[in-house]
Design an enzyme around this catalytic site. Structure first.
Site, mmCIF file in Angstrom:
data_model
loop_
_atom_site.group_PDB
_atom_site.id
_atom_site.type_symbol
_atom_site.label_atom_id
_atom_site.label_comp_id
_atom_site.label_asym_id
_atom_site.label_seq_id
_atom_site.Cartn_x
_atom_site.Cartn_y
_atom_site.Cartn_z
ATOM 1 N N SER A 234 0.950 -1.248 0.034
ATOM 2 C CA SER A 234 -0.092 0.016 -0.076
ATOM 3 C C SER A 234 0.853 1.354 0.021
ATOM 4 O O SER A 234 1.702 1.445 -0.857
ATOM 5 C CB SER A 234 -1.005 0.069 1.156
ATOM 6 O OG SER A 234 -2.080 0.927 0.967
ATOM 7 N N ASP A 328 -8.295 -5.637 -6.041
ATOM 8 C CA ASP A 328 -7.856 -4.574 -4.997
ATOM 9 C C ASP A 328 -9.080 -3.372 -5.022
ATOM 10 O O ASP A 328 -9.127 -2.707 -6.212
ATOM 11 C CB ASP A 328 -6.646 -4.007 -5.365
ATOM 12 C CG ASP A 328 -6.055 -2.949 -4.374
ATOM 13 O OD1 ASP A 328 -7.008 -2.455 -3.667
ATOM 14 O OD2 ASP A 328 -4.822 -2.864 -4.647
ATOM 15 N N HIS A 362 -6.659 -6.302 -1.480
ATOM 16 C CA HIS A 362 -5.483 -5.262 -1.368
ATOM 17 C C HIS A 362 -4.451 -5.744 -0.265
ATOM 18 O O HIS A 362 -3.285 -5.700 -0.473
ATOM 19 C CB HIS A 362 -5.979 -3.885 -0.702
ATOM 20 C CG HIS A 362 -5.218 -2.900 -0.600
ATOM 21 N ND1 HIS A 362 -4.562 -2.297 -1.719
ATOM 22 C CD2 HIS A 362 -4.506 -2.342 0.401
ATOM 23 C CE1 HIS A 362 -3.757 -1.203 -1.452
ATOM 24 N NE2 HIS A 362 -3.483 -1.434 0.112
#
Length: 419
Positions: A234, A328, A362
Site C-alpha cells: 500500500s 484490489d 488489497h
C-alpha cells in the site's frame, strides 16, 4: 470413538496443517468449526460442512466441503475463511514473540448453522499458530531517528537483510517480519509514523529517514553486504518503490498493491521534492456494506496529467517484484504496476516482474491469513474496502509467499546462512 486429529498442532502461522475426523458413522454429515480470539478478545469464526466417507472418516485435505464458509477441497479453508463476529475487524497479531494465535477446532455430528450452548461438540482440538520460529530474536530499535524491531534468525549469519513496511495504518506491524526471519532473513520491521516519538500523521515522506534505516541495517554485523531488500504494501509500497529508485543500498524490492506514483503527500529526498497526485474525494463510492471504496480515485488519466509525480522506476539499480490483486478496491494496482513495467521496458530494462492474482484484494499477507474484505481505518468515518474473494485471495497469499522468498533468495547477496 469419534476423534479429531490435527497435525501439527503447534506450528508457524504460514505452515499448513492436516485435519482428519475419524470414528464417524458412514456418510454422516458433520460440521467442523474453527474459533479464534485475538489479543483484544475479539472473536473470529469459520465453519464447513462435510460428509464422512464409507470408512467414517473426513480428511479435509481430500474431502470437499459441501457448504459453510467455503465449498470444495481446501485443506486450510477453516483458517483463511475465519470471519470476525463483529464486522469490519481485522485479524492482526501484535505480540509475535511471546504467544501464538490459538485456534479451537470443534467437530459436530450434524449441520450447525447457528451457535448453540446446548449442542456439544463430539471432539475438539486446539491448534497453536506461532509467528516466530525457535531461536528467532527480536530487538527493539531506537537508533538515531529509526524506530522499529529487528528480527534475527538463529545462527551466526551473516543473513540477507530486509526492511518490512506497511501502509497508512501507521504504527509498528511485525507479523510478516517475524515470519520471514523464521525462514532465514534478518528483517527490520520499520515504523514511519504514529509510533513512539515519530510524527502522529504522515505529512510528507522524508526518504532520508528510510535511507538512515537502510544504512543502520547494513551496518549491523549480522547483515550480509552490500545491499538489502524491501518488502512493503500500500502506502509502504510507494515508499519502497521510491527507495528502489533513489537509494543504492536497495537491491531487491517487493511492492504489494502500491502505486507507482507519489500520492497525497510530497516525497522529499534532500533538495528533491516530488509533488503528489491529490486524490479526488468526490469520486469515493460507498459499498453496499457501508465501507468506502477508494479505487475510483486513481486512474490513468490522472497519472498522465501529473507526469512529475511518477516515480522513475527506470533508475532502480536493483530488482523489482510487483504483487497485485486484481480485486484490489483501494487502487487499480494492476494498472499502476503495469505502468511501472512499461516504464522499465521502454528504457530497455528487464529487472521487473509482475505477479497478478485474479480475485485477490488489497491486503495480500502471509498464507492462511483470513481475507480482510473491509476494516476500520483511522481518520475515516466509514470502514475502508480492501476487496478480495476469500478463496482466490487465499490462493494468491499461498503462491505469492513462496515467490517472495524465492525472489529474495535469488537477488539478495548470498551468505553462509541456511535459507
Amino acid at each position: 470413538m469419534i476423534q479429531l486429529i490435527v497435525t501439527p498442532s503447534n506450528a508457524l502461522a504460514d505452515e499448513p496443517v492436516s485435519i482428519r475426523a475419524t470414528g464417524l458413522p458412514p456418510s454422516q454429515i458433520v460440521t467442523i468449526k474453527a474459533t479464534l480470539k485475538d489479543e483484544k478478545e475479539k472473536l473470529f469464526q469459520s465453519k464447513a460442512f462435510y460428509k464422512a466417507n464409507e470408512a467414517g472418516e473426513v480428511d479435509v485435505e481430500r474431502a470437499s466441503a459441501l457448504g459453510g464458509d467455503y465449498v470444495g477441497v481446501h485443506p486450510m479453508g477453516l483458517f483463511w475463511s475465519l470471519k470476525p463476529k463483529k464486522v469490519f475487524q481485522r485479524l492482526m497479531k501484535k505480540d509475535v514473540m511471546n504467544s501464538p494465535f490459538c485456534i479451537t477446532l470443534d467437530l459436530y455430528d450434524s449441520v450447525c448453522l447457528v451457535d448453540s450452548a446446548t449442542i456439544r461438540p463430539k471432539a475438539c482440538q486446539m491448534v497453536q499458530r506461532w509467528f516466530a520460529g525457535p531461536g528467532v530474536q527480536r530487538k527493539q530499535i531506537r537508533e538515531g531517528r529509526v524506530r522499529g524491531a529487528l528480527f534475527l534468525p538463529p545462527g551466526e549469519g551473516p543473513f540477507p537483510g530486509i526492511i518490512d513496511m506497511f501502509g497508512s495504518v501507521g504504527g509498528l506491524i511485525e507479523f510478516r517480519a517475524s515470519l520471514l526471519a523464521s525462514h532465514g532473513f534478518a528483517v527490520l520491521a520499520l515504523a514511519y509514523f504514529a509510533y513512539e516519538d515519530l510524527p502522529d500523521k504522515l505529512l510528507e515522506t522524508d526518504l532520508e529517514y528510510f535511507e538512515e534505516a537502510a544504512n543502520f541495517l547494513l551496518a549491523h554485523p549480522k547483515i550480509q553486504q552490500p545491499g538489502i531488500g524491501v518488502i512493503s504494501v500500500s502506502k509502504g509500497a510507494e515508499i519502497g518503490l521510491a527507495m528502489a529508485c533513489y537509494l543504492k543500498q536497495v537491491v531487491a524490492t517487493v511492492c504489494i498493491n502500491g502505486p507507482s506514483a507519489v500520492l497525497d503527500i510530497p516525497l522529499r529526498y534532500g533538495d528533491l521534492v516530488v509533488t503528489p497526485i491529490q486524490q479526488a474525494l468526490e469520486r469515493a463510492q460507498v459499498h453496499a456494506s457501508g465501507a468506502l471504496c477508494f479505487r475510483p480515485f486513481i486512474g490513468d488519466p490522472r497519472i498522465k496529467l501529473n507526469p512529475q509525480s511518477i516515480l522513475p522506476v527506470e533508475k532502480a539499480q536493483g530488482w523489482l517484484l510487483f504483487i497485485v490483486g486484481e480485486n484490489d478496491e483501494c487502487l487499480d494496482s494492476k494498472a499502476l504496476a503495469q505502468r511501472a513495467m512499461d516504464q522499465l521496458h521502454s528504457h530497455g530494462r528487464s529487472s521487473g516482474r509482475m505477479l497478478a492474482y485474479p480475485g485477490a484484494g488489497h491486503l495480500i499477507e502471509p498464507p492462511y491469513s483470513p481475507c480482510c474484505f473491509a476494516s476500520w481505518h483511522s481518520g475515516l468515518a466509514n470502514p475502508l474496502l480492501w476487496g478480495g474473494d476469500p478463496t482466490a485471495h487465499a490462493a494468491a497469499q499461498e503462491h505469492s509467499w513462496k515467490e517472495i522468498q524465492k525472489f529474495f533468495k535469488q537477488h539478495l547477496p548470498q551468505s553462509r546462512s541456511k535459507l
